[in-house]
Design an enzyme around this catalytic site. Structure first.
Site, PDB file in Angstrom:
ATOM      1  CG  ASP A  93      -0.316  -0.070   2.517  1.00 15.05           C
ATOM      2  OD1 ASP A  93       0.901   0.169   2.586  1.00 15.05           O
ATOM      3  OD2 ASP A  93      -1.003  -0.350   3.511  1.00 15.05           O
ATOM      4  CB  SER A  94       0.264   4.592  -1.282  1.00 15.12           C
ATOM      5  OG  SER A  94      -0.830   5.074  -0.514  1.00 15.12           O
ATOM      6  N   GLY A  95       0.937   3.913   1.942  1.00 17.46           N
ATOM      7  CA  GLY A  95       1.204   4.618   3.190  1.00 17.46           C
ATOM      8  C   GLY A  95       0.202   5.717   3.464  1.00 17.46           C
ATOM      9  N   GLY A  96      -0.679   5.978   2.502  1.00 16.90           N
ATOM     10  CA  GLY A  96      -1.651   7.048   2.657  1.00 16.90           C
ATOM     11  C   GLY A  96      -2.576   6.857   3.840  1.00 16.90           C
ATOM     12  CG  PHE A  97      -5.568   3.676   6.146  1.00 22.26           C
ATOM     13  CD1 PHE A  97      -6.855   4.186   6.162  1.00 22.26           C
ATOM     14  CD2 PHE A  97      -5.140   2.892   7.205  1.00 22.26           C
ATOM     15  CE1 PHE A  97      -7.709   3.920   7.223  1.00 22.26           C
ATOM     16  CE2 PHE A  97      -5.990   2.620   8.267  1.00 22.26           C
ATOM     17  CZ  PHE A  97      -7.281   3.137   8.270  1.00 22.26           C
ATOM     18  CG  ASP A 147      -4.912   6.950  -0.995  1.00 19.45           C
ATOM     19  OD1 ASP A 147      -3.845   6.564  -0.470  1.00 19.45           O
ATOM     20  OD2 ASP A 147      -6.027   6.508  -0.645  1.00 19.45           O
ATOM     21  N   GLY A 216     -11.062   4.532   1.240  1.00 20.98           N
ATOM     22  CA  GLY A 216     -11.958   5.398   1.990  1.00 20.98           C
ATOM     23  C   GLY A 216     -13.243   4.734   2.431  1.00 20.98           C
ATOM     24  CB  CYS A 304     -11.770 -25.472   9.772  1.00 22.81           C
ATOM     25  SG  CYS A 304     -10.257 -24.597   9.323  1.00 22.81           S
TER      26      CYS A 304
END
Length: 370
Positions: A93-97, A147, A216, A304
Site C-alpha cells: 500500500d502507499s502509506g496514505g491510510f 492518496d 476510503g 475446517c
C-alpha cells in the site's frame, strides 16, 4: 504489462466474478484475500505456513518499511521478496491510510504529507513521488498510488478537495513510476458522496491504470453505507482491470464485496483478533478464551481443514491463552487465515458453478445466528 486481470466467469444474477490475476510472481485465482504482512512478515506465521494454507499474494506496508528498516536496506537485500523469503506475489500500500490515521501528528499540503514518526517522533515527509520511489525500491509486484483517505464523517467540501488532490497525486505517481516489472494501481476516493466517487473513477480511469482500488471505505461508516458506495462505484470501473477493496476482511463484508464485483481484499482483522483469542468460523466469531470452552474438545470449526482444527481442541487452545503461551495465538492465527483463504475459494467455486446467490444466502443465514 506487469500485472493483468483475466475475467473467467461472471455471476448472471449479481456483480460477482471469478478471474485470474497475472503477476511477475505467479498467477492467482480471484476473488482473493491477501494476508497482511505490515512489516515484511504476516504476524505469527512463516512464509512456509502461508504457502501451505494456500496464500498466493500478501500485502506489506510502505509507511512502516519506509520508517524501519528503510527502503534502501530492503533494496540492498535484493528487494522485499528476497528480504522476507517470499516468492509469491506482494502488494504494497502507499502509506496514505497510515499517514491519515496519525491525525494531529501529520500535516497535509499539495506537495505531500509531513508527519512525526510513531517510532521515535522524528519529522518525516511522504509525497506521491517519494511513496512511489519507496515502493519501487521494495520491488513489490503491485504498488499503490499515494492518496488522501477521506475520513468519516466528512462534509462535501472537504471530501471534494481531498478527492481532487488524490487525483492529482495519482497523476504524479504515474509520472514517477518507472519500473516495468511492477504495476501501479490507482485508488478511488470520494468519501460517502456518489458524485465524488464518480468523479474520482473518471479521473483515474483516464490515467489508464492496470488496476483500481476502492479506498476510503471501512473507515467507521455503517456497513449499509459502504455497500451503497460499492454498488455505485464498482460498475463504473473497467471490466478488464482488477478491482481491489482496501481494508475489508470479515466474512460478511467479503461476501458482499464479492457480490458487488470486487476481486481483491486485504485486512489485518483475522490476525489481529486471533492474537486476542477470537477465531473466525462459518457461524460467526468464537472467543476461545471464554469459560464455556474449558471442557470443549471439539476443534475450533469442525468443517475446517487447517492445522489447528485438525490437531487441537478448543479446550487446549483456551488453555494456551490462559497460560500466556505463544502457541495459542499462533494456532488461532493459522486458523483465521486458512478459514478466510478457503472461504474465498468456496466463493470462487460458487461463481463458477452458477450458485453464488445460493452460497451467499446460506452463508449469511448461518453467520447471522451468532
Amino acid at each position: 504489462m506487469a500485472v493483468t486481470y483475466e475475467l473467467i466467469k461472471r455471476c448472471a444474477k449479481t456483480g460477482a466474478r471469478a478471474g485470474r490475476l497475472h503477476t511477475p510472481h505467479g498467477v492467482f485465482d480471484t476473488p482473493i484475500f491477501m494476508p497482511v504482512g505490515t512489516q515484511a512478515t504476516v504476524k505469527a506465521t512463516s512464509p512456509h505456513e502461508l504457502k501451505e494454507m494456500g496464500a498466493g499474494i500478501i500485502l506489506s506496508n510502505t509507511y512502516h518499511l519506509f520508517l524501519r528498516p528503510g527502503h534502501d536496506l530492503v533494496a540492498e537485500a535484493g528487494g522485499l521478496h528476497k528480504f522476507m523469503n517470499w516468492d509469491g506475489g506482494i502488494l504494497t500500500d502507499s502509506g496514505g491510510f497510515q499517514v491519515f490515521s496519525l491525525g494531529p501528528l501529520r500535516k497535509i499540503t499539495e506537495d505531500g504529507v509531513t508527519f512525526r514518526s510513531h517510532i521515535d517522533g522524528s519529522k518525516q515527509f511522504l509525497s506521491p513521488e517519494k511513496a512511489t520511489e519507496v515502493q519501487m525500491a521494495l520491488g513489490s509486484d503491485i504498488i499503490m498510488a499515494f492518496d488522501e483517505c477521506v475520513p468519516y464523517p466528512a462534509d462535501h467540501d472537504y471530501a471534494k478537495k481531498s478527492t481532487e488532490r488524490t487525483s492529482r497525486w495519482a497523476e504524479r505517481c504515474k509520472i514517477a513510476h518507472t519500473r516495468s516489472d511492477q504495476a501501479l494501481f490507482g485508488i478511488v476516493q470520494g468519501g460517502m458522496y456518489k458524485d465524488l466517487r464518480t468523479q474520482s473513477v473518471q479521473d483515474l480511469v483516464s490515467l489508464d491504470f492496470p488496476g483500481y482500488a476502492i479506498g476510503g471505505l471501512s473507515v467507521g461508516e455503517p456497513k449499509d453505507l459502504m455497500y451503497e458506495m460499492l454498488a455505485h462505484t464498482v460498475p463504473q470501473l473497467p471490466e478488464n482491470k482488477a478491482r481491489y477493496l482496501m481494508g475489508v476482511g470479515t466474512p460478511d463484508c467479503l461476501v458482499e464485496g464479492v457480490m458487488h464485483g470486487i476481486d481483491m481484499f486485504d485486512c489485518v482483522f483475522p490476525t489481529r483478533v486471533a492474537r486476542n483469542g477470537t477465531a473466525m468460523t462459518s457461524r460467526g466469531r468464537l472467543v476461545i478464551k471464554n469459560a464455556e470452552y474449558a471442557h470443549d474438545f471439539r476443534p475450533i470449526d469442525e468443517q475446517c481443514g487447517c492445522y489447528a482444527c485438525q490437531n487441537f481442541s478448543r479446550a487446549y487452545i483456551r488453555h494456551l491463552f490462559k497460560a500466556d503461551e505463544i502457541f495459542g495465538l499462533r494456532l488461532t492465527t493459522l486458523h483465521n487465515l486458512y478459514f478466510l483463504l478457503h472461504f474465498m475459494k468456496k466463493m470462487r467455486a460458487a461463481i463458477l458453478e452458477d450458485s453464488f446467490v445460493e452460497f451467499r444466502r446460506e452463508f449469511l443465514a448461518k453467520y447471522q445466528l451468532r
